[in-house]
Structures are given as structure tokens and as C-alpha cells.
Write a protein that holds these residues in place. Structure first.
Motif, PDB file in Angstrom:
ATOM      1  N   SER C  92       0.880  -1.276   0.058  1.00  8.59           N
ATOM      2  CA  SER C  92       0.215   0.009  -0.024  1.00  8.59           C
ATOM      3  C   SER C  92       0.781   1.356   0.085  1.00  8.59           C
ATOM      4  CB  SER C  92      -0.999   0.054   1.464  1.00  8.59           C
ATOM      5  OG  SER C  92      -1.880  -1.240   1.220  1.00  8.59           O
ATOM      6  N   LEU C  93       1.857   1.219   0.882  1.00  9.33           N
ATOM      7  CA  LEU C  93       3.089   2.481   0.839  1.00  9.33           C
ATOM      8  C   LEU C  93       3.336   2.539  -0.407  1.00  9.33           C
ATOM      9  CD1 LEU C  93       4.358   1.982   4.345  1.00  9.33           C
ATOM     10  CD2 LEU C  93       2.788   3.309   3.871  1.00  9.33           C
ATOM     11  N   MET C  96       1.154   4.211  -2.983  1.00  6.87           N
ATOM     12  CA  MET C  96       0.906   5.574  -2.602  1.00  6.87           C
ATOM     13  C   MET C  96       2.078   6.302  -2.894  1.00  6.87           C
ATOM     14  SD  MET C  96      -1.752   6.243  -0.901  1.00  6.87           S
ATOM     15  CE  MET C  96      -1.358   7.649  -0.118  1.00  6.87           C
TER      16      MET C  96
ATOM     17  N   VAL D   5       2.634   5.483   9.406  1.00 11.97           N
ATOM     18  CA  VAL D   5       1.893   5.786   8.375  1.00 11.97           C
ATOM     19  C   VAL D   5       0.928   6.974   8.758  1.00 11.97           C
ATOM     20  CG1 VAL D   5       1.247   3.446   7.447  1.00 11.97           C
ATOM     21  CG2 VAL D   5       0.078   4.291   9.705  1.00 11.97           C
ATOM     22  N   SER D   6       0.775   7.741   7.609  1.00 10.81           N
ATOM     23  CA  SER D   6       0.040   9.048   7.632  1.00 10.81           C
ATOM     24  C   SER D   6      -1.526   8.770   7.752  1.00 10.81           C
ATOM     25  CB  SER D   6       0.500   9.966   6.161  1.00 10.81           C
ATOM     26  OG  SER D   6      -0.115   9.249   5.420  1.00 10.81           O
ATOM     27  N   ASN D   8      -3.497   9.535   5.546  1.00  7.44           N
ATOM     28  CA  ASN D   8      -4.140   9.131   4.272  1.00  7.44           C
ATOM     29  C   ASN D   8      -3.820   7.487   3.988  1.00  7.44           C
ATOM     30  OD1 ASN D   8      -4.999  11.512   3.369  1.00  7.44           O
ATOM     31  ND2 ASN D   8      -3.027  11.968   2.143  1.00  7.44           N
ATOM     32  N   ARG D   9      -2.767   7.126   4.421  1.00  2.00           N
ATOM     33  CA  ARG D   9      -2.581   5.537   4.103  1.00  2.00           C
ATOM     34  C   ARG D   9      -3.350   4.942   5.135  1.00  2.00           C
ATOM     35  NH1 ARG D   9       3.754   7.341   4.417  1.00  2.00           N
ATOM     36  NH2 ARG D   9       3.917   7.730   2.327  1.00  2.00           N
ATOM     37  N   GLN D  12      -6.665   4.702   3.543  1.00  2.23           N
ATOM     38  CA  GLN D  12      -6.527   3.688   2.094  1.00  2.23           C
ATOM     39  C   GLN D  12      -6.632   2.268   2.790  1.00  2.23           C
ATOM     40  OE1 GLN D  12      -2.588   3.345   0.670  1.00  2.23           O
ATOM     41  NE2 GLN D  12      -3.304   3.167  -1.598  1.00  2.23           N
TER      42      GLN D  12
END
Ligand SMILES: [K+]
Ligand SMILES: [K+]
Lengths: 100, 100, 100, 100
Positions: C92-93, C96, D5-6, D8-9, D12
């Protein structure tokens, strides 16, 4: 969970898990009036967070035992399972790389 | 989960878990019409992901509470159990090495 | 669980989980007298710590199989799920950050 | 699970979990003939590994969906819960140290 544990330490943690399972089983047996094997089976299935629901506490005392087991029991069981899982991954990797 | 936590922080996280369990119990009690002790027992067994199935939501509202608890409740409960598991492993190691 | 695993190693661990599930299913089938598909379904639901309770052991032998599965089965299943979870987060990272 | 992780992630990953829950619910609804809300409730309770047992698959197709959900669903749900748990621990620590 990156700590490298020896076989001895794994056995030590497994023993604490076993002792807790026996202690919860004895308390469950006391409140719920079931035999020790059923109570021990209940303790293991609870500490593993499986919780089939075929053996459940019906008394207030038994439910308090279940709630204590859900914190203290799960923590130690999780520690054991995490170490076993990590050992399993590591040994798989070592076997793959011919370092068994 | 490598963060070294002090006893104070562990208590703080345990308090958040307890507050969430009480909040979910109150919401469950409201929708399902059970007594608080039963609702609190349900909340702990749910947040611990045991889920015996002896107390389950039968209303739409109760099921939504259960789904919220399965994300918010489990996350915080997992945080607590992970920290306890890690502390348990560490203290076992320290005891083994005579540094208790 | 920081070990970077290749697709091959993930398949290897998945195979061990599958073999254990089959072994526990065969043992459960033997003690409980259910068909293999039901026993395999029971093994997967147990190793995943879901434990619906729709299929549970009623014999002493079956309960011992369940307790063994709760330690050996969960450890390897947890290893698989942890690796998949970590791979999922990493991919996922990467997606992104445009590194897919 | 040390990846920072931000927000946003996290959203997601939460979306992937939600999409999988919907997909499993649709498949469960198809095989088991229950309404979508019940199927979605089943999917969340399964992916969270709670598994109350109040809604369980009775068809072969439904059981296969449950087994797929126990691997694919749990992996992504675990990723989400792990990140939330880690974020929760970190934010607790920051708040303690006056860095909120
Ligand atoms: K469960
Ligand atoms: K369960």
C-alpha cells in the motif's frame, strides 16, 4: 517482538502460560461446577481467543474469571504465540537459505 | 510495538481500554436491554476477540455497536495486550539473566 | 516481524499452515466422526481464532486436538497472517509513493 | 509493524478492509440467503476474528467464503488494527510527554 529467545526461555514462557491456564481452570471449576478437564479446555480455548462458546461462564464469578483471563491470559498466550510464530518464520528462512 | 513503556503509560492505556469497554457496554445495554454487568462482560469478551456468542446483539443498533467495538475496541485492547505481552517477554528475559 | 520475505517463502509458510490444517482436520474427523470438509472447515476457523462454535469437539480426543491446534496451529497461522498484513501495508505504501 | 503511516494511508487501508468486507458480505448473502446487513455484520465479526457464531455459514459455498475471509480478510483487518494500535500507543506517549 524482535527479541531472540533461546529454547529455555520459550519453555519458561510456555510454563507460565500453562500455570495460568491451570489457575483459571481451577477458578472456573470452582464457580461453574464443571470437571477439571472441561475447565482446562475452556481456559485454553479462551486464552487462545478462540472462544467456541460450547463452555461459557453462567455465574457472576465465572464471568469475572473469564474477564481476568481475557487480559492476563491472552497477554501471556499472545507472547508465547508471537515467539513461536517468529521462530517459525526464522527457521523457515534459515532452512530456505541452507543454514539449518 | 518496540516502544519502551513505563508503568504509568501502561496504566493510561489500560484506562482508555476500560473507558471504551464501559462506553460500549452502556450503548449495548441501551439497544439490547440487558443489565450493565452482562453488557460489560459482552464488551470485554468482544474487545478481546473471544466472542463466545452467549451474549450477542439482536437489534440493528446493537450490531452496529458490535461492529464499532470490533474496530475501535480491538485496536486499543490489542495495544494493551501487545504491551503486556512484550513486558512479559522482557521481564522473563531479565529474570533469566539475573537482572530482576 | 520485520523480516523481508519473498513470494517463495510466503508460499512455503502457507503450505505449512495448509498441511497443519489438513493434519488437524484428519485427527478431528477421527475423534468426532464428521466428514473431512466439515473437519477442515473447523480446523481453519480454529487456527484463525474465529471459533464460531458451530463445529466443536465433543469427545476428549477432539478437545485435545483443539488444544494442540490452539497452540501449534495459531502460531503458524499468525505467522502467515502477520506476513500478509505486513506485505499488504508495505505494498500500500509503495503504491502510494508510486513505486509499484 | 514499525512503518510510520500518515492519516491518508490509514484511510487507504481502512477502505481496502471495507471493500473486502462488502465483497465477502455479498458472497455470503449469495450462498446463505440472508439480508445484506446481516451478511455485512457477519463479515466484520469474522474479519475481526470475534466469530460470535450467531450468524454462521450452513452451505458449502458459504463455508468456503468464510475460509477465504479467514485468510484474506483477517490479514488486512489485522494490518488496520495493528496500525491503529500502534498509532494509539504513539499518540498516548506523545500526549504524556506534552507533544500533542
Ligand atoms: K473468537
Ligand atoms: K468465537
Amino acid at each position: 517482538m524482535r527479541i531472540k529467545v533461546s529454547r529455555n526461555r520459550l519453555i519458561q514462557i510456555a510454563l507460565v502460560v500453562l500455570l495460568l491456564a491451570v489457575a483459571f481452570a481451577v477458578a472456573f471449576e470452582y464457580f461453574e461446577g464443571v470437571d477439571f478437564f472441561t475447565a482446562f479446555y475452556w481456559a485454553v480455548i479462551t486464552m487462545a481467543t478462540i472462544g467456541y462458546g460450547d463452555v461459557t461462564p453462567s455465574t457472576e464469578g465465572g464471568r469475572i474469571v473469564a474477564m481476568v483471563a481475557s487480559v492476563a491470559g491472552i497477554s501471556t498466550f499472545t507472547a508465547l504465540v508471537s515467539l513461536l510464530a517468529e521462530n517459525f518464520i526464522s527457521s523457515s528462512l534459515r532452512r530456505m537459505m541452507g543454514m539449518h
